[in-house]
Each structure stands twice: as structure tokens, then as C-alpha cells.
Design an enzyme around this catalytic site. Structure first.
Site, mmCIF file in Angstrom:
data_model
loop_
_atom_site.group_PDB
_atom_site.id
_atom_site.type_symbol
_atom_site.label_atom_id
_atom_site.label_comp_id
_atom_site.label_asym_id
_atom_site.label_seq_id
_atom_site.Cartn_x
_atom_site.Cartn_y
_atom_site.Cartn_z
ATOM 1 C CG HIS A 180 5.593 -8.682 5.064
ATOM 2 N ND1 HIS A 180 5.761 -7.530 4.358
ATOM 3 C CD2 HIS A 180 4.365 -9.138 4.769
ATOM 4 C CE1 HIS A 180 4.689 -7.330 3.629
ATOM 5 N NE2 HIS A 180 3.815 -8.282 3.854
ATOM 6 N NE ARG B 155 -0.533 -8.708 4.658
ATOM 7 C CZ ARG B 155 -1.196 -8.634 5.819
ATOM 8 N NH1 ARG B 155 -1.644 -9.744 6.386
ATOM 9 N NH2 ARG B 155 -1.418 -7.476 6.401
ATOM 10 N NE ARG C 227 -2.443 -7.354 -0.459
ATOM 11 C CZ ARG C 227 -1.852 -6.938 0.656
ATOM 12 N NH1 ARG C 227 -2.349 -5.920 1.339
ATOM 13 N NH2 ARG C 227 -0.784 -7.540 1.108
ATOM 14 C CD GLU D 20 -3.184 -0.796 0.872
ATOM 15 O OE1 GLU D 20 -2.715 -1.250 1.918
ATOM 16 O OE2 GLU D 20 -3.042 -1.367 -0.224
ATOM 17 C CG ASN E 160 -1.518 -3.044 8.633
ATOM 18 O OD1 ASN E 160 -2.146 -2.803 9.654
ATOM 19 N ND2 ASN E 160 -1.399 -4.260 8.142
ATOM 20 C CG ASP E 161 0.380 0.221 3.395
ATOM 21 O OD1 ASP E 161 1.505 0.604 3.783
ATOM 22 O OD2 ASP E 161 0.206 -0.835 2.766
ATOM 23 N NE ARG F 268 3.352 -1.748 6.918
ATOM 24 C CZ ARG F 268 2.455 -2.445 6.228
ATOM 25 N NH1 ARG F 268 1.752 -1.855 5.271
ATOM 26 N NH2 ARG F 268 2.203 -3.696 6.506
ATOM 27 C CB CYS G 53 -7.934 -6.704 5.719
ATOM 28 S SG CYS G 53 -7.351 -5.584 4.453
HETATM 29 C C1 PEP Z 1 -2.688 -2.748 5.190
HETATM 30 O O1 PEP Z 1 -1.935 -1.959 4.613
HETATM 31 O O2 PEP Z 1 -3.434 -2.421 6.145
HETATM 32 C C2 PEP Z 1 -2.745 -4.155 4.781
HETATM 33 C C3 PEP Z 1 -3.637 -4.977 5.293
HETATM 34 O O3 PEP Z 1 -1.830 -4.592 3.864
HETATM 35 P P1 PEP Z 1 -0.284 -4.949 4.167
HETATM 36 O O4 PEP Z 1 -0.116 -4.984 5.658
HETATM 37 O O5 PEP Z 1 -0.025 -6.247 3.510
HETATM 38 O O6 PEP Z 1 0.400 -3.798 3.516
HETATM 39 MG MG MG Z 2 -1.053 -2.430 2.682
#
Ligand code: PEP
Ligand code: MG
Length: 572
Positions: free
Chosen positions: A187, A294, A330, A430, A453-454, A464, A501
Site C-alpha cells: 500500500h 479499492r 471492489r 488473484e 499483485n496477489d 509480496r 488491475c
Molecule cells: C492485486 O492483487 O493485483 C490487486 C489489484 O489488488 P491489491 O493490490 O489491492 O491486493
Molecule cells: Mg489483491
């Protein structure tokens, strides 16, 4: 001295360090100075608290809204309670210093509120704890940095960047950010990119090495910071900064162009946002919609749950700002690295694998239905809101969420409130489980959005945010690429739209692969919108097909990355 970290937000910043250190609230060395003197200290601290808190409340009222600022004015009212005050005075009469009086009385109230079943009361416990630490901070003279009043050219050095820090932050005075923790998709990174400030994260021991006032150069693209640079280095980086700014300015020509490849094939280019206010930035950035809102940030910056009206207003504001354009919102992605203290969630051994996101929400229909109702109502006018579920791993979860959505529709109909009857319900892909069952999920979903990302974290079994394993954490891994391709194929076969995303959607090396496989929509941070459009513009269909085939034939992440970097280099 060169400090190395993770490149998290592009750009070059030069300035002087302002360090945000954790406050030390230990008062064991404070000696009792007598009744009158301790009472006078307490009174002065309370007055200072009231003054600071009303200034903060006013700032938040202007920047965020009335409801959020009421949390702070509520704290002033709590502290004005004569009974609470007299208990503090009594403690001083009994020989406690002002710090101990504040600590004991506030802790007693917090424990009392926390023990009550009622959610509202439990939230008061969080408020009292906040009052306690801020009052102790004032009494002990703990230096807390005023982020709303930073000197120009500040390089903010902090353990992590939190949403509440960014609320009052004077962005124009922040040249760069360095944090001690966090990865490319943490974040802190997402917030730094949203602020469009260069940032390097996970610089080990940065708060020990850097002192207030030190000179710093931060290169957010390379992931390095230079401590107390000499004059030659400074002027070299000033030139690089100018070049970078010129490159950004040259992208402006893409502002009002459609997102098409060199053959004229159209793609959708959306933006990721973390607040209703950021929708304005997205609209101005040239984004054609919102691909990810988000909503957890709406829940994080406060001490109690946002009610249906607060949520409705935030979602409706985004819907109106983006009028005529799609807005994918989301539902609450809580847990993992996103703690929300007032929810009182249990500490877990493996929070990333625990009771979080859709799992938590489905177990708390009381809380989840408030959000679903707010979303349904917010879509009533523009019909442009779509709902997206985070961290899905099974068809059961989608069915359960749909069932709750239907109940909400029923309740709204009975109450005679307008809502979007045809609101779309999509799924974030994800997790490996979702990717492997994409064909099954596609039958139950109106759209997919791939959260790389996940997906990278769970596919590679790599945290991560952990700098020590960061080299494994890349979407160029053959495992991640295969997963992405098969999800896109499953969506195509089922005839539903598929977007991305995760941060990978803005990677110039990956963009040709995503185009070749048929991704419909790219959703990127507002600062990457124009660069992504420029990347898409340059490719022809036959070129991306050839590149994708070549890349999939390579067996290592470094091989894939090296190849894609070479073919997508700007001088091509
Ligand atoms: C992801 O996991 O790719 C995503 C967009 O969500 P966040 O980064 O908020 O976990
Ligand atoms: Mg995510």
C-alpha cells in the site's frame, strides 16, 4: 552513500530528509512534581490536544468530508467529559504524574468499552486509545511531524506510508518518499504512485542511517537513494530529473487520443483509485473508466465502520465523476496487509492465507450487506457501477455473494429505494485456485479482472512485501505468465470481458503479451495512464503475436524479462 531499495514510484526527487519516527511514550522516568504542578501540566496538555484536534478536524472536513471530521470532534467531546476529567485529577491527588493519570484512566475506559458487545461501544475503545497516545505524546513532548506543514523539498523518510498519513499531506512540498518496509505492490507503493511522488521502498535501516536535514536524491525508477550527495552528483541528477519531466510532458499528446494499437484495434484503458477524490485525478489523467476502486481505504481511515449513507455517497461521487464511463468497485478487501483495527479481527499466524477479503465478508453479512446495498443504490442513476469480489477461490463464494446481493435488492425494493437492478458482478482472479477454475468461475461471473499483485504472490508462494524474496516476485515468471494466458483464454471462451488491475498491466514489457492474448481492459495507476496508452499505440497485431510466442518459449523470469525489455525498449 547509496541506499538501495525497491523501485516503487517512478521519478527523481531531490531534497532534505524529514524523518517520521515512532513515538516513544515511555514515561517511567517522569518524576511527580506535586499536585498543583501535575494538574497544570494535565490542563495545558488537554488544551493543546483540543487545539491540535480541532485544527486537524477542520483540515479533514475540507479535504475529505464532514463525517470523517466528526470522528475527531467526537474525541474532543469525549475528553471534555467531566467525570473522565475528575478521575484524572483524582489519580494525580493520589500521587500519579499527569502521564500516569492519562494512561490509567484512558486504559480503564478503553477496556470497559472493548468488553461491551455493541459495535459502537467497541469503536469508542479505539477512540480512547487514540486520545491516550496523543495526550501522552503532548505531555512527553514526543516530536510528532506535522505532515500538513512540511517544508518545500521534503524527502519523507518513514517506516511505511499509511492512508491516514496521506490525508493531510501537502503533496507539493514532498520531493520523494523512502520507506523501511513494503514491496512494489504494497500500500505504501500504491499510495506513492497515486500521489505521483517518486518513491523507493524497503530500504533497510533507513531510519537509523538518515537524520533530519540530510540531503537526499531519490531515483524511484532505479530504486536507489543517495545520501548527502556531492555537488557533481546533484547536478547530474538535476539533469536526469529534467529529462524525466520532459518525457512525461511528451506523453501529453496521448491525453485525448483513443487507446488503439498500430492497426487501430481498440482497448479499454482504466485507472485504479483508492478514494472518491482520486476519481477526479483519474478523470483528468485520460482514463476511460475506473478498473479498480479499492474500497478498503474508505474503511481504514477512521475509527468506526462507514455506514450505508457514507459509503453510498462515496460510490455515487465516483459514479458521477466518471459519468458515462464504467466504474468497477471492489468490495472490502480486508485482512492480509490491510488491518482495520476497529473490526477487532483476530491475530492470525498466516494473515495472507487467513480470514480475509471475501471470506471475512461472507461471514459478516451484517457488514457486507451494508456495502452491497450502498453499491446497488449508488448505481441507480448512471448505471455505470460494477461490483467486483476480491480473493475468490471457489464458485461457492461467488454464489454466496450473489445470494446476498439478491437479498439486498429485495430489501431495497421493499423499502422503495431506487437501485441498479442489472448491476454486474465480477470476480478478481488473484489466486491460483481461481486461475485454475477460471472456466467454472466464468459461468457465474459477468467479468474478470486479473489481480497480478496477489496472483504473483500466491502462484510463486512469495510474500509480496518481503524484500528478501523480492527477486522471485515478478510477473515475468513463466508460471505467472501461463496463468494469465489461461485466464484470458477461459474468459474469451466463455464470452465475458477480461481486464487486469494488478500493477503488471502498466509494464511496458508485458503489454505486448497481454495484447496478443486478448486482454480487453488495462487498469493502471493514474500516473501510468498515458504511458500505457503510448505503449499500446506502438504495437501491431502480428508483432505482439510473434513476441508472445517467443516469450512463452523462454524458461526463466530473467530470460523473459530481458527479452521483453529489449523488444519494448523506447528506441525501437
Ligand atoms: C492485486 O492483487 O493485483 C490487486 C489489484 O489488488 P491489491 O493490490 O489491492 O491486493
Ligand atoms: Mg489483491
Amino acid at each position: 552513500m547509496i541506499l538501495r531499495g525497491i523501485a516503487a514510484s517512478d521519478g527523481i526527487g531531490l531534497g532534505r530528509a524529514v524523518c517520521v519516527r515512532e513515538e516513544n511514550l515511555d514515561y517511567s522516568d517522569v518524576a511527580y512534581s506535586g499536585k498543583e504542578s501535575e494538574k497544570a501540566r494535565l490542563q495545558a496538555a488537554i488544551e493543546e490536544f483540543e487545539q491540535r484536534t480541532s485544527a486537524m478536524a477542520e483540515h479533514i472536513r475540507q479535504q475529505v468530508g464532514d463525517k470523517e471530521s466528526e470522528i475527531l470532534t467526537g474525541q474532543i467531546a469525549m475528553l471534555a467529559d467531566p467525570f473522565m476529567r475528575s478521575q484524572m485529577q483524582d489519580a494525580i491527588d493520589g500521587g500519579a504524574c499527569a502521564e500516569a493519570a492519562v494512561d490509567n484512566v484512558c486504559t480503564m475506559y478503553a477496556d470497559m468499552f472493548a468488553a461491551v458487545e455493541d459495535e459502537m461501544m467497541r469503536q469508542r475503545a479505539t477512540d480512547v486509545k487514540d486520545i491516550r497516545s496523543r495526550l501522552l505524546g503532548i505531555l512527553l513532548g514526543a516530536a510528532s511531524v506535522d505532515l500538513s506543514n512540511l517544508p518545500a523539498g521534503t524527502v519523507l523518510v518513514t517506516r511505511e506510508l499509511t492512508p491516514s498519513m496521506t490525508v493531510g499531506l501537502q503533496k507539493e512540498n514532498v520531493a520523494a518518499i523512502i520507506t523501511a518496509t513494503g514491496g512494489k505492490t504494497s500500500h505504501s507503493a500504491i499510495l506513492a504512485r497515486a500521489l505521483q511522488v517518486p518513491a523507493v521502498l524497503s530500504v533497510t535501516k533507513v531510519l537509523e542511517v538518515v537524520q533530519d536535514g540530510d540531503g537526499l536524491i531519490v531515483d524511484g525508477g532505479e530504486g536507489i537513494a543517495i545520501l548527502n550527495p556531492d555537488e557533481r552528483t546533484r547536478s547530474e541528477y538535476l539533469t536526469r530529473q529534467k529529462d524525466y519531466q520532459a518525457r512525461i510532458a511528451s506523453l501529453k499528446v496521448y491525453q485525448n487520443r483513443p487507446t488503439v494499437d498500430a492497426d487501430g484495434k481498440r482497448y479499454q484503458l482504466f485507472a485504479n483509485i483508492g478514494s472518491a477524490a482520486e476519481a477526479e485525478v483519474a478523470a483528468q489523467s485520460g482514463a476511460e473508466g475506473i478498473g479498480l476502486f479499492r474500497t478498503e481505504f474508505l474503511f481504514m481511515d477512521r475509527t468506526s465502520l462507514p455506514d450505508e449513507m457514507v459509503q453510498y455517497e462515496a460510490y455515487r461521487a465516483v459514479s458521477q465523476t466518471m459519468a458515462g464511463k464504467e466504474v468497477i468497485i471492489r468490495t472490502l478487501d480486508v485482512g492480509g496487509d490491510k488491518a482495520i483495527e476497529y473490526l477487532g479481527m483476530e491475530k492470525e499466524e498466516n494473515p495472507f492465507l487467513g480470514h480475509r477479503a471475501i471470506r471475512y465478508c461472507l461471514d459478516r453479512p451484517d457488514l457486507y450487506k451494508v456495502q452491497l446495498r450502498a453499491l446497488l443504490r449508488a448505481g441507480a442513476e448512471e448505471h455505470n457501477i460494477k461490483i467486483m469480489l476480491p480473493l475468490v477461490t471457489s464458485v461457492d463464494e461467488v454464489r454466496a455473494a450473489r445470494e446476498l446481493l439478491e437479498q439486498c435488492k429485495q430489501e431495497l425494493s421493499e423499502a422503495g429505494l431506487p437501485y441498479d437492478k442489472d448491476i454486474a458482478l465480477g470476480v478478481m482472479i488473484e489466486t491460483p485456485a481461481a486461475a485454475l477454475t477460471a472456466d467454472l468461475l466464468a459461468r457465474e461471473s459477468d467479468f474478470f479482472s486479473i489481480g497480478t499483485n496477489d496472483l504473483t504472490q500466491y502462484t510463486m508462494a512469495v510474500d509480496r512485501g518481503n524484500a528478501q524474496v523480492a527477486s522471485l516476485y515478478t510477473p515475468f515468471q513463466p508460471a505467472v505468465l501461463r496463468s494469465i494466458r489461461s485466464v484470458i483464454t477461459a474468459a474469451k471462451e466463455a464470452g465475458i470481458p477480461v481486464g487486469m488491475c494488478g500493477e503488471a498491466a502498466a509494464d511496458p514489457g508485458l503489454i505486448p503479451l497481454l495484447m496478443a492474448w486478448g486482454l480487453d481492459e488495462f487498469s493502471v495507476s493514474t500516473s501510468s495512464v498515458l504511458a500505457t496508452r503510448a505503449s499500446i499505440h506502438r504495437w501491431r497485431e502480428d508483432e505482439v503475436k510473434r513476441i508472445a510466442q517467443e516469450a512463452l518459449g523462454l524458461s526463466t523470469a530473467s530470460g523473459v524479462e530481458g527479452y521483453l525489455k529489449k523488444v519494448s525498449a523506447p528506441e525501437k
